[in-house]
Design an enzyme around this catalytic site. Structure first.
Site, PDB file in Angstrom:
ATOM      1  CG  ASP A  68      -1.829   1.186   1.270  1.00  0.00           C
ATOM      2  OD1 ASP A  68      -2.696   1.270   0.388  1.00  0.00           O
ATOM      3  OD2 ASP A  68      -1.686   2.053   2.173  1.00  0.00           O
TER       4      ASP A  68
ATOM      5  CG  ASN B  58      10.001   1.655   8.397  1.00  0.00           C
ATOM      6  OD1 ASN B  58      10.017   1.199   7.252  1.00  0.00           O
ATOM      7  ND2 ASN B  58       9.825   2.934   8.653  1.00  0.00           N
TER       8      ASN B  58
ATOM      9  N   GLY C   5       2.190  -1.592   9.195  1.00  0.00           N
ATOM     10  CA  GLY C   5       3.092  -0.507   8.790  1.00  0.00           C
ATOM     11  C   GLY C   5       4.463  -0.523   9.417  1.00  0.00           C
TER      12      GLY C   5
ATOM     13  CE1 TYR D 236       0.285   7.472   2.972  1.00  0.00           C
ATOM     14  CE2 TYR D 236       0.870   5.273   2.255  1.00  0.00           C
ATOM     15  CZ  TYR D 236      -0.036   6.144   2.826  1.00  0.00           C
ATOM     16  OH  TYR D 236      -1.261   5.683   3.237  1.00  0.00           O
TER      17      TYR D 236
HETATM   18  N1  LIG Z   1      -5.586   5.717   4.015  1.00  0.00           N
HETATM   19  C1  LIG Z   1      -5.118   6.456   4.981  1.00  0.00           C
HETATM   20  O1  LIG Z   1      -5.575   7.575   5.240  1.00  0.00           O
HETATM   21  C2  LIG Z   1      -3.989   5.925   5.815  1.00  0.00           C
HETATM   22  C3  LIG Z   1      -3.577   6.591   6.979  1.00  0.00           C
HETATM   23  C4  LIG Z   1      -2.519   6.035   7.716  1.00  0.00           C
HETATM   24  C5  LIG Z   1      -1.907   4.853   7.294  1.00  0.00           C
HETATM   25  N2  LIG Z   1      -2.333   4.246   6.131  1.00  0.00           N
HETATM   26  C6  LIG Z   1      -1.723   2.992   5.659  1.00  0.00           C
HETATM   27  O2  LIG Z   1      -1.693   2.071   6.722  1.00  0.00           O
HETATM   28  C7  LIG Z   1      -0.363   1.571   6.872  1.00  0.00           C
HETATM   29  C8  LIG Z   1      -0.125   1.180   8.281  1.00  0.00           C
HETATM   30  O3  LIG Z   1      -0.229   2.321   9.139  1.00  0.00           O
HETATM   31  P1  LIG Z   1       0.681   2.403  10.428  1.00  0.00           P
HETATM   32  O4  LIG Z   1       2.092   2.415  10.038  1.00  0.00           O
HETATM   33  O5  LIG Z   1       0.162   3.476  11.300  1.00  0.00           O
HETATM   34  O6  LIG Z   1       0.364   0.925  11.028  1.00  0.00           O
HETATM   35  P2  LIG Z   1       0.504   0.246  12.421  1.00  0.00           P
HETATM   36  O7  LIG Z   1       0.956  -1.142  12.094  1.00  0.00           O
HETATM   37  O8  LIG Z   1      -0.730   0.465  13.200  1.00  0.00           O
HETATM   38  O9  LIG Z   1       1.652   1.039  13.190  1.00  0.00           O
HETATM   39  C9  LIG Z   1       2.990   0.919  12.847  1.00  0.00           C
HETATM   40  C10 LIG Z   1       3.769   1.639  13.926  1.00  0.00           C
HETATM   41  O10 LIG Z   1       3.684   0.876  15.121  1.00  0.00           O
HETATM   42  C11 LIG Z   1       5.005   0.616  15.576  1.00  0.00           C
HETATM   43  N3  LIG Z   1       5.082  -0.716  16.163  1.00  0.00           N
HETATM   44  C12 LIG Z   1       4.783  -1.890  15.590  1.00  0.00           C
HETATM   45  N4  LIG Z   1       4.999  -2.914  16.430  1.00  0.00           N
HETATM   46  C13 LIG Z   1       5.474  -2.372  17.553  1.00  0.00           C
HETATM   47  C14 LIG Z   1       5.888  -2.905  18.803  1.00  0.00           C
HETATM   48  N5  LIG Z   1       5.858  -4.226  19.036  1.00  0.00           N
HETATM   49  N6  LIG Z   1       6.290  -2.045  19.762  1.00  0.00           N
HETATM   50  C15 LIG Z   1       6.313  -0.717  19.539  1.00  0.00           C
HETATM   51  N7  LIG Z   1       5.935  -0.136  18.356  1.00  0.00           N
HETATM   52  C16 LIG Z   1       5.522  -0.967  17.385  1.00  0.00           C
HETATM   53  C17 LIG Z   1       5.869   0.659  14.344  1.00  0.00           C
HETATM   54  O11 LIG Z   1       7.199   0.936  14.697  1.00  0.00           O
HETATM   55  P3  LIG Z   1       8.386   0.102  13.976  1.00  0.00           P
HETATM   56  O12 LIG Z   1       8.419   0.594  12.575  1.00  0.00           O
HETATM   57  O13 LIG Z   1       9.583   0.450  14.777  1.00  0.00           O
HETATM   58  O14 LIG Z   1       8.014  -1.356  14.081  1.00  0.00           O
HETATM   59  C18 LIG Z   1       5.232   1.783  13.558  1.00  0.00           C
HETATM   60  O15 LIG Z   1       5.706   3.037  14.000  1.00  0.00           O
HETATM   61  C19 LIG Z   1       0.515   2.707   6.356  1.00  0.00           C
HETATM   62  O16 LIG Z   1       1.790   2.243   5.953  1.00  0.00           O
HETATM   63  C20 LIG Z   1      -0.288   3.171   5.171  1.00  0.00           C
HETATM   64  O17 LIG Z   1      -0.055   2.298   4.090  1.00  0.00           O
HETATM   65  C21 LIG Z   1      -3.356   4.761   5.399  1.00  0.00           C
END
Ligand SMILES: NC(=O)c1ccc[n+]([C@@H]2O[C@H](COP(=O)([O-])OP(=O)(O)OC[C@H]3O[C@@H](n4cnc5c(N)ncnc54)[C@H](OP(=O)(O)O)[C@@H]3O)[C@@H](O)[C@H]2O)c1
Length: 300
Positions: free
Chosen positions: A50, A266, A264, A55
């Protein structure tokens, strides 16, 4: 990996999706590291990536495209979702003095052409309008989206953050079917389950993608709701010998609406194992324990 076939189309997406929003935030944005993430994601059976034009302040599609260009066989192993219509007020666009949305045919066409160039591909599997545009001319926008499919630049079209009246008005002005809506859903963001959106999407045969399935990491934070939910996620994780992040994702997967979470992280060690979320069992009782902890009060 389960697959979801998009309505009225031959495109199928992996049930779990990888989101590229944070790609440019990584301390290591080398092509080598982007490629390592792609390999880790594909190894999990996650084939759908996605993106959005905006982004990483318009850097993520470029980084990803550079990795694809290095190995031409990669593109055929994945489906690419990208989005357009948010025009951010950033240093990249000094002429803008305000952020806005643009769903005009000219803007959509320009944005998709640029996404194809940056991603170094000739087709987008699913294009989403990123947010509803209060200034949208649905007749013109709908026609422009249809033309994108007819011209072969895009295989399917969907929306993101749309409410039922928004997607129905757009759909009424299109020949091709809107295939999905990407909305915020997680153990801390449950509104779509109770405001009718999840029912409306199923009723209209529009697939559901859930962005920020870990609430962008907030489930690990200090908010009162997160602190109430985390012990339950930990309990399930311990009982099923798995990780709490995967339990939070499994909470979405357990719902009968076939929700497609967009993870999401990294962190490659967190990408590894993501597909285990599909094996976690969350029954109705446990689902409501998590729901209730999130709400902070019993169901009425
Ligand atoms: N359509 C829209 O308006 C919209 C808006 C926002 C997002 N999105 C999409 O949704 C995707 C996912 O969003 P998101 O990145 O917010 O998803 P998420 O999976 O809810 O959150 C990811 C975040 O959580 C952290 N995290 C994950 N596991 C962890 C753990 N065990 N302990 C501490 N922190 C942890 C990650 O850090 P690390 O990287 O260090 O693991 C990262 O900063 C985005 O990439 C995008 O494609 C769409």
């Amino acid at each position: 990996m389960q697959r979801i076939t998009l309505p009225n189309s031959s495109v199928s997406l992996s049930r779990l999706i990888y989101g590229a929003w944070r790609l440019a935030d990584d301390s290591d944005t080398s092509i080598k590291n982007v490629r390592a993430k792609i390999d880790a994601v594909l190894a999990e059976g996650i084939t759908t990536i996605d993106h959005a034009d905006i982004y990483g302040n318009h850097e993520c599609e470029k980084l990803f495209g550079l990795a694809l260009a290095e190995n031409k066989s990669l593109r055929d192993q994945m489906e690419i979702v990208t989005k357009c219509d948010i025009c951010m007020n950033t240093d990249k666009f000094p002429e803008r003095n305000v952020g806005f949305y643009d769903t005009s045919p000219e803007y959509i066409e320009k944005s998709v052409t640029e996404s194809l160039r940056l991603l170094q591909t000739d087709v987008v599997d699913t294009l989403l309008l990123h947010r509803p545009d209060p200034f949208m001319d649905a007749e013109k926008t709908g026609r422009a989206l249809d033309v994108l499919i007819d011209s072969g630049k895009v295989k399917t079209i969907g929306v993101s953050n749309f409410k039922p009246e928004d997607w129905r008005w757009l759909q009424k002005n299109m020949h091709h079917k809107l295939v999905l809506n990407q909305i915020e859903m997680n153990v801390l963001a449950k509104e779509p389950f109770r405001n009718g959106d999840v029912s409306a999407l199923q009723n209209d045969d529009i697939k559901i993608m859930a962005w920020s399935p870990l609430a962008g990491g907030e489930i690990f934070g200090n908010s009162a709701a997160a602190q109430r939910v985390m012990p339950l996620l930990s309990r399930v994780a311990e009982a099923q010998n798995t990780r709490v992040d995967l339990v939070a994702i499994a909470w979405l997967l357990a719902h009968p609406a076939n929700i497609m979470p967009v993870a999401g992280t990294n962190n490659i060690s967190r990408i590894n194992g993501l597909s285990e979320a599909l094996n976690i069992k969350i029954d109705r009782h446990t689902w409501f324990e998590i729901w209730t902890a999130s709400d902070g009060h019993p169901v009425p």
